[in-house]
Design an enzyme around this catalytic site. Structure first.
Site: not given
Length: 142
Positions: A49-53
């Site tokens: 969670k928190g990654c753009q991809s």
């Protein structure tokens, strides 16, 4: 090899490159060398969670050390994940939790990344450490 030694190797490798374009290409190559997760392992509970991809991280305790596997649907995050897997793979939970991430600044990665990618990097590091906390707790309760 200890985490600090691996970090020093990474810093040395990145020092050979003259600009960020070359470092970017190197990160892409690292990502290509990452053993990918099988499709059935790319489940929602493994997404960071928190990654753009989409970045997936899986781990299992192998004796006293943790074996990590990661994958991403984007080339740059996959390269970053490969760097982190290289650093944390086959380390003890205690060593992972006690390690710092100063090498990220030393190689200039934090200043190269956009704010959303930098947040993704922090989310990846947190997830590696969450696994270490979980496995350390499991070891202590055994």
């Amino acid at each position: 090899m200890k985490i600090k030694e691996i970090q020093n190797e990474i810093v040395d490798e990145f020092s050979f490159f003259e600009d960020w374009e070359q470092r970017y290409e190197y990160l892409i190559e690292l990502g290509k060398s990452l053993n990918t997760l099988p499709e059935e392992a790319k489940t929602d509970d493994k997404i960071i969670k928190g990654c753009q991809s989409s970045v997936w991280l899986d781990a299992e305790l192998d004796g006293d050390t943790i074996e990590f596997k990661a994958d991403s649907n984007a080339i740059l995050p996959k390269g970053i994940a490969a760097l982190l897997v290289r650093m944390y793979n086959h380390q003890t939970p205690k060593d992972i939790l006690e390690s710092d991430t100063d090498f990220i600044n030393e190689i200039g990665l934090s200043e190269f990344l956009s704010p959303t990618r930098a947040n993704g990097l922090l989310a990846m590091i947190k997830q590696f450490k969450f696994y270490a906390i979980a496995f350390q707790s499991k070891q202590n309760n055994s």
